[in-house]
Design an enzyme around this catalytic site. Structure first.
Site, mmCIF file in Angstrom:
data_model
loop_
_atom_site.group_PDB
_atom_site.id
_atom_site.type_symbol
_atom_site.label_atom_id
_atom_site.label_comp_id
_atom_site.label_asym_id
_atom_site.label_seq_id
_atom_site.Cartn_x
_atom_site.Cartn_y
_atom_site.Cartn_z
ATOM 1 N N ARG A 211 0.850 -1.199 0.000
ATOM 2 C CA ARG A 211 0.000 0.000 0.000
ATOM 3 C C ARG A 211 0.883 1.245 0.000
ATOM 4 N NH1 ARG A 211 -2.947 -2.894 4.426
ATOM 5 N NH2 ARG A 211 -4.501 -4.129 3.343
ATOM 6 N N PHE A 227 -11.125 -5.383 -5.985
ATOM 7 C CA PHE A 227 -11.108 -6.232 -4.789
ATOM 8 C C PHE A 227 -10.620 -5.378 -3.610
ATOM 9 C CE2 PHE A 227 -9.960 -8.764 -8.560
ATOM 10 C CZ PHE A 227 -10.966 -9.714 -8.588
ATOM 11 N N ASP A 249 -15.733 -4.048 -4.925
ATOM 12 C CA ASP A 249 -15.680 -5.289 -4.145
ATOM 13 C C ASP A 249 -17.082 -5.897 -4.155
ATOM 14 O OD1 ASP A 249 -13.459 -6.464 -1.960
ATOM 15 O OD2 ASP A 249 -15.513 -7.144 -1.597
ATOM 16 N N SER A 250 -17.136 -7.225 -3.998
ATOM 17 C CA SER A 250 -18.447 -7.879 -4.000
ATOM 18 C C SER A 250 -19.106 -7.825 -2.621
ATOM 19 C CB SER A 250 -18.302 -9.333 -4.451
ATOM 20 O OG SER A 250 -17.346 -9.974 -3.637
ATOM 21 N N ASP A 299 -6.159 -7.088 -6.615
ATOM 22 C CA ASP A 299 -5.757 -7.889 -5.449
ATOM 23 C C ASP A 299 -6.853 -8.908 -5.138
ATOM 24 O OD1 ASP A 299 -4.473 -8.841 -3.193
ATOM 25 O OD2 ASP A 299 -5.166 -7.213 -1.897
ATOM 26 N N CYS A 339 -2.494 -14.326 -4.362
ATOM 27 C CA CYS A 339 -2.185 -14.887 -3.029
ATOM 28 C C CYS A 339 -2.446 -16.391 -3.031
ATOM 29 C CB CYS A 339 -2.980 -14.177 -1.941
ATOM 30 S SG CYS A 339 -4.755 -14.319 -2.120
HETATM 31 N N1 SAH Z 1 -6.953 -5.323 -1.341
HETATM 32 C C1 SAH Z 1 -7.643 -5.611 -0.115
HETATM 33 C C2 SAH Z 1 -7.767 -7.088 0.162
HETATM 34 C C3 SAH Z 1 -8.483 -7.866 -0.902
HETATM 35 S S1 SAH Z 1 -9.038 -9.414 -0.392
HETATM 36 C C4 SAH Z 1 -6.951 -4.877 1.034
HETATM 37 O O1 SAH Z 1 -5.930 -4.233 0.806
HETATM 38 O O2 SAH Z 1 -7.454 -4.936 2.151
HETATM 39 C C5 SAH Z 1 -10.087 -9.903 -1.687
HETATM 40 C C6 SAH Z 1 -11.411 -9.179 -1.752
HETATM 41 O O3 SAH Z 1 -12.077 -9.597 -2.937
HETATM 42 C C7 SAH Z 1 -12.391 -9.428 -0.630
HETATM 43 O O4 SAH Z 1 -12.759 -8.208 -0.058
HETATM 44 C C8 SAH Z 1 -13.626 -10.077 -1.303
HETATM 45 O O5 SAH Z 1 -14.852 -9.605 -0.762
HETATM 46 C C9 SAH Z 1 -13.465 -9.611 -2.707
HETATM 47 N N2 SAH Z 1 -14.030 -10.465 -3.781
HETATM 48 C C10 SAH Z 1 -13.955 -11.804 -3.915
HETATM 49 N N3 SAH Z 1 -14.440 -12.192 -5.120
HETATM 50 C C11 SAH Z 1 -14.831 -11.063 -5.764
HETATM 51 C C12 SAH Z 1 -15.384 -10.788 -7.043
HETATM 52 N N4 SAH Z 1 -15.626 -11.756 -7.920
HETATM 53 N N5 SAH Z 1 -15.632 -9.512 -7.361
HETATM 54 C C13 SAH Z 1 -15.393 -8.512 -6.488
HETATM 55 N N6 SAH Z 1 -14.853 -8.700 -5.273
HETATM 56 C C14 SAH Z 1 -14.568 -9.957 -4.913
#
Ligand code: SAH
Length: 394
Positions: A211, A227, A249-250, A299, A339
């Site tokens: 970040r 995400f 985000d979903s 991410d 990840c």
């Molecule tokens: N970048 C974030 C962490 C991401 S974790 C940080 O810095 O804190 C992955 C995220 O993807 C989660 O919040 C989850 O809710 C979301 N997610 C999972 N599948 C998804 C999709 N198909 N579309 C959108 N978001 C999704």
């Protein structure tokens, strides 16, 4: 103590101090054992290798506690936890600008099955194996003794426990019930963390350094954060003076917290836009609308937990990276992560290269990213390196 006898030649990885014993490497085990019991490990010739916890229910049937001659007791766990905490202290990971970090990272800190994250005055623990479950009481009292923190919350509500024959569990283990959201500082930014119901133990602590890196590229730029969870990258980008940040985000709950995080940091919410939706779909909609961005963050969650899922994971990574390359302005920057433990850095780079090729974009890697130093990677346990990222410039 009962004894686990290895098949001939199956001590090779253990002699390199890799901590796992797969069921297929075991010739026999003496006695009637409860899942998680400590046993002595010997070669087929009877030579001493060390001691492990044994769980016949798991395909990783043995996880090494030690390769030395020592007693596995409360003092052993206290000593391992002390070493892990001293490592974080020596790196000054907790300081006036940062009040949260991972203090125990399982195998990589010599404690298979144990995760402990510190969020200010709270510790959140995950017990992932039957072996570590046996030592719960000693671990809790040890953590209180070593950190002086008495509020301990358990988040063992994770699927991997099924592989160990354990059910999911969460709840207060000691001290005071946490508020619905507790506040931490990361890089001087304030973040609300829901340690009771949030993802993982509440926050993606492993992305802290990345970040900070993203912030270097954000000033006056239009940013797309895919995400976004609770807005980690979004907050850093806005703090650094991004022109706009669109975050996707979903999870509704995550976006709600992300919006609060913008507010409590007094950032300009008019520069922040939000979409609750599926990134795979939303990237296509943005492409169809001809929208472009200067900086994109991808991410995603883990697409492959096991090597069997690598092919479908690769398709997922290729898809979103290809779309991201198409959405970048010339001279743009892509921060792209995986990840998935089953996807190596090398394979990930190949997937991203294929995505650029298919998008018809020339791009270069200008940085390799990984998990932060509070998620160390023990040299004898390369599986501990799960987060990999690339900074690509077009
Ligand atoms: N970048 C974030 C962490 C991401 S974790 C940080 O810095 O804190 C992955 C995220 O993807 C989660 O919040 C989850 O809710 C979301 N997610 C999972 N599948 C998804 C999709 N198909 N579309 C959108 N978001 C999704």
């Amino acid at each position: 103590m009962e004894t686990l006898i290895l098949k001939p030649g199956r001590e090779k990885s253990l002699l390199r101090r890799h901590p796992w014993i797969f069921s297929g490497a075991i010739k026999s085990v003496t006695g009637q054992l409860e899942p998680g019991e400590t046993v002595k490990v010997v070669t087929s010739n009877g030579d001493y290798i060390g001691q492990c916890c044994f769980n016949p229910e798991s395909s990783i049937s043995g996880r090494m506690w030690t390769f030395d001659n020592e007693v596995i007791n409360r003092e052993f766990f206290l000593s391992k936890m002390r070493i892990a905490i001293i490592l974080r202290n020596n790196l000054s990971l907790l300081n006036s600008l940062n009040t949260a970090c991972r203090i125990i990272h399982a195998e990589s800190d010599g404690l298979p099955g144990l995760i402990v994250d510190q969020y200010g005055e709270y510790l959140v623990v995950q017990y992932l194996t039957a072996g570590i479950e046996k030592w719960k009481t000693d671990i809790i009292s040890g953590l209180i003794e070593l950190t002086g923190i008495s509020n301990i919350y358990e988040r063992s509500d994770v699927d991997v426990r099924k592989l160990e024959g354990l059910s999911e569990r969460k709840g207060l283990l000691n001290g005071e019930e946490p508020l619905e959201k507790i506040e931490i500082l990361e890089g001087g930014n304030r973040f609300l963390v829901d340690i009771k119901n949030g993802q993982k133990t509440g926050f993606y602590l492993d992305q802290r350094e990345n970040r900070i890196k993203l912030a270097e590229f954000a000033k006056d730029k239009s940013v797309l954060n895919c995400f976004c969870y609770t807005g980690g990258f979004t907050v850093y980008a806005l703090r650094e003076g991004a022109k706009s940040v669109l975050s996707i985000d979903s999870s509704d709950d995550a976006i709600e917290i992300a919006k609060e995080n913008i507010r409590i940091n007094n950032l300009d919410s008019t520069r922040a836009e939000w979409i609750t939706g599926d990134v795979f779909k939303e990237l296509r909609l943005l492409r169809d609308r001809g929208v472009k961005f200067d900086v994109i963050v991808l991410d995603p969650p883990k697409f492959a937990s096991t090597s069997a899922q690598v092919n479908s994971a690769a398709r997922g990574y290729k898809d979103i990276n290809l779309l991201a390359f198409k959405l970048l302005n010339p001279g743009g920057t892509l921060f792209t992560f995986s990840c998935s433990g089953g996807v190596s850095q090398e394979l990930f780079q190949k997937i991203v290269a294929d995505a650029a090729l298919d998008a018809g974009i020339n791009a270069s890697i200008i940085g390799y990213l990984s998990q932060g130093p509070d998620h160390p990677i023990a040299l004898n346990f390369p599986e501990g390196e799960y987060l990999k990222g690339l900074i690509c410039k077009t």
